[in-house]
Scaffold this motif. Structure first.
Motif, PDB file in Angstrom:
ATOM      1  N   ALA A 282       0.839  -1.198   0.000  1.00 47.36           N
ATOM      2  CA  ALA A 282       0.000   0.000   0.000  1.00 47.36           C
ATOM      3  C   ALA A 282       0.876   1.252   0.000  1.00 47.36           C
ATOM      4  O   ALA A 282       0.594   2.231  -0.700  1.00 47.36           O
ATOM      5  N   GLY A 283       1.954   1.230   0.782  1.00 46.05           N
ATOM      6  CA  GLY A 283       2.880   2.362   0.826  1.00 46.05           C
ATOM      7  C   GLY A 283       3.590   2.564  -0.497  1.00 46.05           C
ATOM      8  O   GLY A 283       3.807   3.696  -0.947  1.00 46.05           O
ATOM      9  N   ILE A 284       3.971   1.453  -1.154  1.00 44.73           N
ATOM     10  CA  ILE A 284       4.624   1.550  -2.470  1.00 44.73           C
ATOM     11  C   ILE A 284       3.674   2.178  -3.484  1.00 44.73           C
ATOM     12  O   ILE A 284       4.044   3.054  -4.265  1.00 44.73           O
ATOM     13  N   GLY A 285       2.399   1.732  -3.448  1.00 45.31           N
ATOM     14  CA  GLY A 285       1.405   2.281  -4.364  1.00 45.31           C
ATOM     15  C   GLY A 285       1.159   3.763  -4.119  1.00 45.31           C
ATOM     16  O   GLY A 285       1.069   4.558  -5.066  1.00 45.31           O
ATOM     17  N   TYR A 286       1.079   4.162  -2.828  1.00 43.61           N
ATOM     18  CA  TYR A 286       0.810   5.561  -2.476  1.00 43.61           C
ATOM     19  C   TYR A 286       1.949   6.464  -2.939  1.00 43.61           C
ATOM     20  O   TYR A 286       1.730   7.535  -3.517  1.00 43.61           O
ATOM     21  N   SER A 287       3.196   6.033  -2.721  1.00 37.89           N
ATOM     22  CA  SER A 287       4.355   6.839  -3.137  1.00 37.89           C
ATOM     23  C   SER A 287       4.373   7.007  -4.652  1.00 37.89           C
ATOM     24  O   SER A 287       4.631   8.103  -5.166  1.00 37.89           O
ATOM     25  N   ASN A 288       4.096   5.931  -5.379  1.00 35.69           N
ATOM     26  CA  ASN A 288       4.094   6.024  -6.838  1.00 35.69           C
ATOM     27  C   ASN A 288       2.976   6.939  -7.341  1.00 35.69           C
ATOM     28  O   ASN A 288       3.165   7.691  -8.306  1.00 35.69           O
ATOM     29  N   SER A 289       1.826   6.900  -6.678  1.00 35.41           N
ATOM     30  CA  SER A 289       0.730   7.795  -7.054  1.00 35.41           C
ATOM     31  C   SER A 289       1.146   9.257  -6.871  1.00 35.41           C
ATOM     32  O   SER A 289       0.887  10.113  -7.725  1.00 35.41           O
ATOM     33  N   GLY A 299       4.518  18.852 -15.944  1.00 32.33           N
ATOM     34  CA  GLY A 299       4.388  18.779 -17.386  1.00 32.33           C
ATOM     35  C   GLY A 299       5.056  17.577 -18.016  1.00 32.33           C
ATOM     36  O   GLY A 299       5.505  17.638 -19.167  1.00 32.33           O
ATOM     37  N   ASN A 300       5.124  16.475 -17.271  1.00 36.66           N
ATOM     38  CA  ASN A 300       5.730  15.251 -17.803  1.00 36.66           C
ATOM     39  C   ASN A 300       4.727  14.099 -17.672  1.00 36.66           C
ATOM     40  O   ASN A 300       4.879  13.215 -16.822  1.00 36.66           O
ATOM     41  N   PRO A 301       3.668  14.087 -18.503  1.00 41.91           N
ATOM     42  CA  PRO A 301       2.597  13.083 -18.347  1.00 41.91           C
ATOM     43  C   PRO A 301       3.050  11.653 -18.617  1.00 41.91           C
ATOM     44  O   PRO A 301       2.499  10.718 -18.038  1.00 41.91           O
ATOM     45  N   LYS A 302       4.058  11.470 -19.494  1.00 45.41           N
ATOM     46  CA  LYS A 302       4.526  10.109 -19.769  1.00 45.41           C
ATOM     47  C   LYS A 302       5.141   9.483 -18.513  1.00 45.41           C
ATOM     48  O   LYS A 302       4.842   8.336 -18.165  1.00 45.41           O
ATOM     49  N   LYS A 303       6.008  10.231 -17.857  1.00 43.30           N
ATOM     50  CA  LYS A 303       6.626   9.718 -16.627  1.00 43.30           C
ATOM     51  C   LYS A 303       5.580   9.560 -15.522  1.00 43.30           C
ATOM     52  O   LYS A 303       5.642   8.633 -14.713  1.00 43.30           O
ATOM     53  N   ALA A 304       4.605  10.481 -15.513  1.00 46.54           N
ATOM     54  CA  ALA A 304       3.519  10.382 -14.529  1.00 46.54           C
ATOM     55  C   ALA A 304       2.751   9.079 -14.709  1.00 46.54           C
ATOM     56  O   ALA A 304       2.427   8.377 -13.733  1.00 46.54           O
ATOM     57  N   LEU A 305       2.459   8.726 -15.974  1.00 45.54           N
ATOM     58  CA  LEU A 305       1.707   7.500 -16.250  1.00 45.54           C
ATOM     59  C   LEU A 305       2.422   6.257 -15.734  1.00 45.54           C
ATOM     60  O   LEU A 305       1.782   5.322 -15.230  1.00 45.54           O
ATOM     61  N   ILE A 310       1.881   1.729 -11.825  1.00 47.74           N
ATOM     62  CA  ILE A 310       2.408   0.922 -10.706  1.00 47.74           C
ATOM     63  C   ILE A 310       1.440   0.986  -9.532  1.00 47.74           C
ATOM     64  O   ILE A 310       1.072  -0.032  -8.926  1.00 47.74           O
ATOM     65  N   SER A 311       0.994   2.205  -9.206  1.00 50.41           N
ATOM     66  CA  SER A 311       0.064   2.391  -8.086  1.00 50.41           C
ATOM     67  C   SER A 311      -1.277   1.719  -8.363  1.00 50.41           C
ATOM     68  O   SER A 311      -1.873   1.091  -7.475  1.00 50.41           O
ATOM     69  N   TYR A 312      -1.757   1.829  -9.612  1.00 48.70           N
ATOM     70  CA  TYR A 312      -3.059   1.242  -9.966  1.00 48.70           C
ATOM     71  C   TYR A 312      -3.044  -0.277  -9.792  1.00 48.70           C
ATOM     72  O   TYR A 312      -4.003  -0.860  -9.259  1.00 48.70           O
ATOM     73  N   ASN A 313      -1.980  -0.936 -10.238  1.00 46.75           N
ATOM     74  CA  ASN A 313      -1.900  -2.397 -10.122  1.00 46.75           C
ATOM     75  C   ASN A 313      -1.917  -2.836  -8.663  1.00 46.75           C
ATOM     76  O   ASN A 313      -2.577  -3.817  -8.300  1.00 46.75           O
ATOM     77  N   ILE A 314      -1.190  -2.122  -7.812  1.00 45.45           N
ATOM     78  CA  ILE A 314      -1.162  -2.465  -6.373  1.00 45.45           C
ATOM     79  C   ILE A 314      -2.529  -2.215  -5.745  1.00 45.45           C
ATOM     80  O   ILE A 314      -3.039  -3.031  -4.968  1.00 45.45           O
ATOM     81  N   THR A 315      -3.148  -1.086  -6.082  1.00 40.43           N
ATOM     82  CA  THR A 315      -4.450  -0.725  -5.508  1.00 40.43           C
ATOM     83  C   THR A 315      -5.536  -1.698  -5.968  1.00 40.43           C
ATOM     84  O   THR A 315      -6.432  -2.056  -5.197  1.00 40.43           O
ATOM     85  N   SER A 334      -3.681  12.282 -17.320  1.00 42.31           N
ATOM     86  CA  SER A 334      -2.400  12.103 -18.011  1.00 42.31           C
ATOM     87  C   SER A 334      -2.618  11.953 -19.512  1.00 42.31           C
ATOM     88  O   SER A 334      -1.907  12.578 -20.322  1.00 42.31           O
ATOM     89  N   TYR A 335      -3.596  11.132 -19.905  1.00 50.19           N
ATOM     90  CA  TYR A 335      -3.888  10.970 -21.337  1.00 50.19           C
ATOM     91  C   TYR A 335      -4.450  12.260 -21.940  1.00 50.19           C
ATOM     92  O   TYR A 335      -4.186  12.590 -23.110  1.00 50.19           O
ATOM     93  N   GLU A 336      -5.207  12.997 -21.127  1.00 46.10           N
ATOM     94  CA  GLU A 336      -5.734  14.285 -21.602  1.00 46.10           C
ATOM     95  C   GLU A 336      -4.578  15.250 -21.873  1.00 46.10           C
ATOM     96  O   GLU A 336      -4.578  15.980 -22.876  1.00 46.10           O
ATOM     97  N   ALA A 337      -3.557  15.235 -21.006  1.00 41.77           N
ATOM     98  CA  ALA A 337      -2.373  16.083 -21.207  1.00 41.77           C
ATOM     99  C   ALA A 337      -1.592  15.655 -22.440  1.00 41.77           C
ATOM    100  O   ALA A 337      -0.923  16.476 -23.074  1.00 41.77           O
ATOM    101  N   LEU A 338      -1.687  14.355 -22.782  1.00 41.07           N
ATOM    102  CA  LEU A 338      -1.014  13.842 -23.976  1.00 41.07           C
ATOM    103  C   LEU A 338      -1.865  14.024 -25.234  1.00 41.07           C
ATOM    104  O   LEU A 338      -1.509  13.498 -26.302  1.00 41.07           O
ATOM    105  N   LYS A 339      -3.022  14.713 -25.098  1.00 41.13           N
ATOM    106  CA  LYS A 339      -3.948  14.978 -26.205  1.00 41.13           C
ATOM    107  C   LYS A 339      -4.627  13.707 -26.729  1.00 41.13           C
ATOM    108  O   LYS A 339      -5.178  13.705 -27.833  1.00 41.13           O
ATOM    109  N   ASP A 340      -4.594  12.628 -25.951  1.00 45.46           N
ATOM    110  CA  ASP A 340      -5.280  11.390 -26.326  1.00 45.46           C
ATOM    111  C   ASP A 340      -6.645  11.405 -25.638  1.00 45.46           C
ATOM    112  O   ASP A 340      -6.855  10.755 -24.601  1.00 45.46           O
TER     113      ASP A 340
END
Length: 767
Positions: A282-289, A299-305, A310-315, A334-340
């Protein structure tokens, strides 16, 4: 007293079984039953409950079995309180197994019994609480609130502070998940106040941490920061590393909100390190989120994703639907920032469905607003308007002002696109009024932020002062090092003097020891000289013995051969066939004895010169001994001796074949030599402990104790004539012994004068 002592012994045994996961589950059950069955009445119920509660979660099936057996006993004895306890315990075990529907049925059954009894208010409060926690998992937040409040009412009546605090804390968590932050803060405050009274740092730290999270979600960062600092100290006090990591994440979020991105990243990194080392998912997921939110803001949505996934899979693995709904929104942004926009829309829809399933109004309104914004950009105006109106109603009814402000703005844009300018103007006015209202809140938040900044700067100044203090301490340490070096040099010089004196006296002792050593060496040389003389004497005796054997023992067989062959020749010339056959048998017997004598002499001579070494191999005994016996049956039959052989099939030893054959030949020949006519010789093979025993037994003349003592003497001949006046060198047994020992075996003998002899070869078996 003796009964209590026995129960404690059984409890100790059970503890060992619980800790040792390699123990057979049946052994655990038997040990538990041994303890429980030694008691009766309510003591038996309470002891079963105590044991089951101590078991780890992975033993939930064993818990179920304990509670089921205990429930049967309570029902048979009509112990009402015992029935309630065991039903509640069964429900808790099912809850741990994530069988929530079955657990709820058992909890309600326990509740019915408890309410009928009207004597178990504390148990009823506990059952209400368990039902509420189970509803949270189903999920059904409204029902969970109802039963937490019922539990709270009983605990207030009983003045049970621990139970009250637990109920307030759980209510706060439900309101917090639903986005009802004011109610969450009120309940967490009550939980903190009560837990301060009982002085339990662990539970107090939990309540303070939850209060800080509620303040954060409400936007009161100053109070959130204060709560986190207090919780951090409490977690450190009790050594709770996992919660410590979660608080570091929360403090990092405040740093991020105040644009201290470097401090935020430091906290997220340290929190992730602690969670990773503790295996705290849970702590690993929270930190990654949190890393994802930081990179998205930068302004780095790719790295954010990368971090959001990682957090989503744990959660998802933990089935935390509140966390999943928020992460789906983060992934969508994140996808909205990537214009997808199409992918962003898909994740916002998933977030809406998840929020509805758990009735999280905050996440639902936020997801609808996010989706509507994407639909507006895709020019899907009607669908966007429906979503915004629904989000608007939720935001108005739950005082979600920031989301409501965004709704007004989006509605104004939609009305403009639909050329409804009056409605657009009205929504724009609403947006402006709410924005101005929120501006006052922003001012308040900025004041709060200013206070947090002052606190942070004060902390940084304190750290700087500590740094300077450390530098002064380092200077003192450096000066102390110089003094220590001077003292070290003085000590070295002093030690040098002692070393010089030591070397001087040591050399003196060495010279004395050298003289004594030379004296001892002279004595040793004298002793070696004496031993050498003894060896020479032994060699001379060996040589004399060899010459005696050659002169006497070998002479006789050759004379016999010459005499019998002459007589045989005369008898053949005279045509006396009967006597000729007799003398021919005599010649054969003498020849056989002569071959054995010569072979023994050769083997003995090679042993004396250490020319023989063993070459072990796998030998099958049955065929080896049967082959040897073929050459001795004629000699034995000539004396009327019965040869018996008993060896199990597939009996193997590891030895040198030639040496074992030679040893057995000498033992069998010796047995025939000293066995009377009509006697019996037995060769029997037995399996020992990692060895094989070969017994050669006869019922012949046997040996006296004096003869046994000289039997294996290398210096003194022990040769005697056989029952048929057979001769020998006395070397056969010595050779047999030496050959057996060279194969890591031993030769043993048992004999009694007039009753026979048994020789036993003990040799290693094949592994």
């Amino acid at each position: 007293m003796k009964k209590i002592f026995n129960i404690n012994i059984l409890l100790f045994s059970l503890l060992f079984l619980i800790v040792n996961n390699n123990i057979n589950p049946q052994s655990k059950i038997d040990s538990v039953n041994a303890i429980i069955n030694s008691l009766s009445g309510m003591d038996r119920i309470l002891k079963a409950n105590e044991i089951a509660s101590a078991l780890p979660n992975e033993d939930s099936l064993l818990k179920l079995e304990i509670f089921n057996e205990s429930k049967k006993y309570a029902q048979s004895e009509n112990i009402v309180k015992g029935i309630i306890i065991t039903l509640n315990g069964t429900g808790e075990a099912l809850f741990q197994l994530k069988k929530y529907s079955q657990a709820q049925q058992i909890f309600f059954e326990a509740l019915r019994v408890s309410e009928r009894s009207k004597e178990n208010d504390s148990l009823t409060a506990l059952i209400y609480s368990n039902i509420a926690l189970n509803y949270e998992k189903i999920p059904n937040a409204d029902s969970a609130i109802i039963f937490h409040r019922k539990s709270l009412a009983i605990n207030i009546k009983l003045k049970n502070i621990v139970g009250e605090a637990f109920a307030y804390n759980n209510l706060g968590l439900i309101y917090w998940r639903r986005g009802e932050n004011i109610l969450a803060i009120e309940n967490f405050k009550l939980a903190v106040r009560l837990r301060e009274k009982v002085n339990n740092p662990r539970s107090l730290g939990n309540a303070v941490q939850n209060l800080g999270v509620a303040y954060w979600k409400y936007g009161d960062y100053y109070n959130a920061f204060k709560c986190y600092q207090q919780a951090l100290k409490l977690r450190e006090e009790v050594g709770n590393r996992t919660s410590y990591a979660m608080i570091l994440n929360n403090i990092g979020l405040i740093y991020k909100r105040l644009r201290y991105n470097n401090l935020a990243e430091e906290n997220f990194t340290e929190a992730l390190r602690i969670a990773d080392s503790a295996g705290y998912k849970a702590g690993i997921g929270y930190s990654n989120s949190n890393f994802g939110e930081l990179y998205l803001e930068q302004g780095n949505p790719k790295k954010a994703l990368e971090h959001f996934w990682i957090s989503y899979n744990i959660t998802s693995e933990a089935r935390d639907l509140n966390g999943i709904s928020l992460l789906l929104n983060s992934i969508g942004r994140s996808y909205e920032a990537l214009k997808d926009l199409e992918t962003a829309r898909k994740y916002y829809r998933n977030a809406i469905d998840t929020s509805k399933s758990i009735n999280d109004k905050y996440a639902l309104a936020m997801s609808m607003t996010n989706l509507a914004r994407v639909l507006v950009n895709q020019n899907k105006i009607d669908e966007a308007e429906d979503l915004i109106n629904e989000s608007k109603l939720i935001s108005q009814s739950n005082n979600l002002l920031e989301i409501l402000r965004d709704n007004y703005q989006l509605l104004s844009q939609i009305h403009v696109k639909n050329k409804r300018f009056a409605e657009a103007y009205s929504e724009l006015q609403n947006y402006t009024l709410l924005k101005d209202s929120l501006f006052n809140s922003v001012v308040i938040h900025n004041i709060s932020n200013f206070n947090v900044r002052l606190t942070i700067e004060k902390t940084l100044q304190e750290n700087e002062l500590l740094k300077q203090k450390n530098e002064f301490q380092l200077a003192d340490i450096e000066r102390q090092k110089v003094l220590n070096n001077v003292l070290f040099i003085i000590i070295i010089l002093t030690l040098g003097i002692f070393v010089i004196l030591y070397i001087y006296f040591r050399n003196q002792r060495r010279y004395t020891k050298l003289i004594q050593k030379q004296k001892n060496e002279l004595e040793n040389l004298n002793e070696l000289l004496k031993q050498s003389n003894l060896n020479l004497e032994e060699i001379n005796q060996t040589k004399d013995k060899l010459f005696t054997i050659i002169a006497h023992d070998l002479k006789s067989p050759f004379m016999s051969l010459m005499g019998f062959s002459k007589i045989l020749n005369e008898e053949i010339e005279s045509g006396n066939v009967t006597d000729a056959k007799l003398y021919a048998s005599y010649i054969h017997s003498s020849s056989s004895q002569l071959v054995v004598l010569i072979q023994n002499l050769l083997d003995w001579a090679r042993i004396q010169k250490n020319m023989i070494s063993a070459n072990p191999e796998k030998i099958e005994l049955q065929s080896l001994i049967e082959t040897l016996l073929k050459s001795y049956r004629i000699i034995a039959e000539s004396k009327g001796i019965m040869l018996r052989f008993d060896c199990p099939p597939s009996m193997f030893i590891k030895a040198d074949r030639g040496m074992i054959e030679s040893s057995l030949r000498n033992l069998i020949s010796n047995a025939i030599k000293f066995t009377n006519a009509e006697g019996e010789i037995s060769i029997k093979v037995n399996q020992g402990n990692q060895t094989v025993e070969i017994n050669v037994s006869d019922n012949g003349v046997g040996m006296t104790k004096e003869q046994l003592s000289k039997l294996f003497s290398d210096r003194e001949s022990s040769s005697t004539r056989g029952t048929d006046n057979e001769q020998g060198t006395g070397l056969g047994l010595i050779i047999a012994r030496d050959f057996v020992e060279k194969n890591n075996g031993k030769l043993e003998v048992q004999s009694e004068d007039g009753k026979g002899t048994t020789f036993t070869i003990i040799i290693p078996a094949v592994e």
